[in-house]
Design an enzyme around this catalytic site. Structure first.
Site, PDB file in Angstrom:
ATOM      1  N   ASP A  32      13.021  -1.694  -6.995  1.00 19.44           N
ATOM      2  CA  ASP A  32      12.195  -1.676  -5.790  1.00 19.44           C
ATOM      3  C   ASP A  32      12.808  -0.711  -4.764  1.00 19.44           C
ATOM      4  O   ASP A  32      13.903  -0.948  -4.256  1.00 19.44           O
ATOM      5  CB  ASP A  32      12.122  -3.088  -5.207  1.00 19.44           C
ATOM      6  N   ASP A  33      12.123   0.384  -4.485  1.00 13.32           N
ATOM      7  CA  ASP A  33      12.581   1.402  -3.519  1.00 13.32           C
ATOM      8  C   ASP A  33      13.819   2.150  -4.002  1.00 13.32           C
ATOM      9  O   ASP A  33      14.625   2.620  -3.187  1.00 13.32           O
ATOM     10  CB  ASP A  33      12.879   0.780  -2.154  1.00 13.32           C
ATOM     11  N   CYS A  35       4.784  -0.518  -2.327  1.00  9.48           N
ATOM     12  CA  CYS A  35       4.970  -1.513  -3.383  1.00  9.48           C
ATOM     13  C   CYS A  35       3.697  -1.951  -4.108  1.00  9.48           C
ATOM     14  O   CYS A  35       3.560  -1.756  -5.315  1.00  9.48           O
ATOM     15  CB  CYS A  35       5.655  -2.748  -2.812  1.00  9.48           C
ATOM     16  N   HIS A  67       4.116  -9.443  -5.960  1.00 11.48           N
ATOM     17  CA  HIS A  67       3.532  -8.641  -4.878  1.00 11.48           C
ATOM     18  C   HIS A  67       2.121  -8.137  -5.176  1.00 11.48           C
ATOM     19  O   HIS A  67       1.723  -7.064  -4.707  1.00 11.48           O
ATOM     20  CB  HIS A  67       4.455  -7.480  -4.517  1.00 11.48           C
ATOM     21  N   ASP A  80       9.353   1.542  -8.223  1.00 10.20           N
ATOM     22  CA  ASP A  80       7.963   1.471  -7.775  1.00 10.20           C
ATOM     23  C   ASP A  80       7.588   2.619  -6.850  1.00 10.20           C
ATOM     24  O   ASP A  80       6.424   2.995  -6.754  1.00 10.20           O
ATOM     25  CB  ASP A  80       7.670   0.121  -7.117  1.00 10.20           C
ATOM     26  N   ASN A  81       8.557   3.187  -6.150  1.00  5.95           N
ATOM     27  CA  ASN A  81       8.319   4.331  -5.250  1.00  5.95           C
ATOM     28  C   ASN A  81       9.671   4.866  -4.817  1.00  5.95           C
ATOM     29  O   ASN A  81      10.714   4.387  -5.279  1.00  5.95           O
ATOM     30  CB  ASN A  81       7.467   3.928  -4.033  1.00  5.95           C
TER      31      ASN A  81
END
Length: 452
Positions: A44-45, A84, A153, A283-284
């Site tokens: 995540d991130d 997200c 999410h 995710d990004n």
């Protein structure tokens, strides 16, 4: 009849109600005879430059580096959204997030009753819409056991949670780790009320994932393991806190690296390595901390720093080891590629943007995409084609645009990977071609895009 029963009934009936392969039924008897396991591990991130194999000098990621050596590292792999929820919707559906209306980050519904009412008035979803067919539902039609570990999410209302979307087992949190309240769930039961002790989340996720792999019967399985780290607030277990050269952020990343190693070791113990396709990605791009690998922009932007993410695929004996590919792909390709590996067709009753990239990962074919599109929310901001990236006029974060609208811009990524030099005046014909391409794409999309 609910969605899951509907899919199950169609699978049992051979899928004839939707034209045979509409719900991902076996493509041939050979594929049905031997199906590999599929694992998608999502950070995540995590930034493009946050792994040792991606050039980090301060991050030690030996297990991910080893995984890259055992398979293929994708250097032109993009998220389908710069934040997200949209990005995760792309993975789960194989579609640009705008098709399902997941254009923003979902927040806990219990804290926003007024917003919930407004969203209901304007028909904006609080989760991935029920009419979307998702990856675990399709994998189950082929006899897969399915498991979701970590951050979901994609909705917290009844009918939106993992168990209602095709996962046999769920252990994790329903929102980002900065959400309030943040509870830890096992299936539908709260096993740790808010506030969750996040120092131990990565270890807890890893323990559950390894236990599930080791207790799985002889059926093929699909594991979706979505870490909450290194999203802020940053947390690491006592065993990893203070051990990296990149502060607490580095501790988080190095603990994720350890976690990936534990999952791969579990496959080795069960003799499953050669029968398992494993993906690792983010995710990004990174937010306030983390390295974008020299790329322009960060999370929530459509420059490379927000959309280009680390990606590794391993399948011993199928994907060649010691391989790097710069052929472009996007995370919604994980949907179609996972189905293809399982011997399944993608749904034929709706547009699917993801493509099977296994031939590309084997080095047999070029990218299946002629172009990729980059959205921020509902706004189409950029297109990438043949190394040329065209940005419409739009506003980015202060780090990029000083808060003002800029553009249009044209970048040639082979010469300018960090999108630093606008060459639109040198190549007006190319800019016009890509602008018209974006206009044509939007016209094609308009009829089928939910108007949330």
């Amino acid at each position: 009849m609910d969605r899951r029963k509907f899919i199950t009934s169609l699978a049992a009936a051979g899928g004839t109600a939707l034209g045979g392969s509409a719900l991902g039924l076996p493509r041939d008897s050979k594929a049905a005879a031997r199906r590999p396991n599929v694992i998608i591990i999502l950070a995540d991130d995590l930034g493009y430059g946050d792994l040792g194999c991606q050039g980090s000098r301060v991050m030690k990621t030996p297990r991910l580096d080893e995984m890259a050596e055992q398979g293929v590292r994708m250097t032109s792999f993009f998220a389908s959204g710069p934040v997200c929820s949209p990005s995760r919707a792309g993975i789960m559906t194989g579609r640009y997030p705008i098709r399902s209306g997941v254009n923003y980050v979902f927040v806990p519904t219990e804290l926003f009753p007024l917003a919930l009412a407004l969203y209901g008035k304007y028909r904006m979803p609080w989760g991935l819409p029920r009419n979307e067919i998702v990856l675990p539902e399709l994998m189950k039609t082929a006899g897969y056991n399915t498991c979701c570990i970590g951050k979901w999410h994609l909705g917290d209302l009844p009918g939106q949670r993992p168990r209602a979307r095709g996962f046999d087992y769920y252990y994790g949190v329903l929102h980002s780790n900065d959400a309030i309240p943040l509870r830890l769930y096992e299936n539908e039961r709260v096993v740790e009320p808010a506030p969750v002790d996040q120092d131990y989340l990565t270890q807890s996720y890893t323990e559950k994932a390894v236990s599930w792999i080791e207790s799985n019967d002889d059926s093929p399985f699909f594991l979706y393991m979505a870490h909450t780290s290194p999203h802020v607030p940053l947390h690491a277990s006592p065993e990893f806190r203070g051990t990296s050269e990149a502060g607490l952020y580095g501790d988080c990343v190095e603990e994720i690296d350890w976690s990936v190693g534990q999952v791969l070791d579990a496959l080795d113990r069960r003799g499953m390595a050669e029968d398992t396709l494993v993906f690792f990605t983010s995710d990004n791009g990174p937010w306030f901390q983390g390295s974008a690998g020299g790329l322009r922009g960060r999370k929530d932007e459509t420059f490379g720093g927000g959309m280009k993410v680390p990606a590794i695929a391993r399948w011993p004996g199928v994907i060649p080891a010691h391989t790097v590919t710069d052929r472009m792909s996007m995370n919604f390709d994980l949907f179609t590629t996972s189905l293809a590996a399982a011997g399944l067709e993608a749904p034929s009753d709706r547009p699917i943007d993801g493509r099977d990239v296994l031939p590309m990962l084997k080095g047999e074919e070029q990218s299946p995409h002629r172009e990729l599109y980059f959205y921020k929310g509902r706004e189409l901001q950029a297109v990438l084609q043949d190394g040329w990236k065209y940005h419409r006029r739009h506003k980015g974060w202060a780090t990029s645009f000083s808060g003002r609208q800029r553009g249009p811009m044209l970048f040639h990524l082979p010469d300018d990977p960090d999108e630093s030099y606008n060459v639109i005046d040198l190549y007006p014909g190319k800019a016009k071609e890509l602008r018209e391409q974006m206009d044509a794409w939007e016209k094609c999309m308009a009829a089928g895009v939910p108007r949330y």
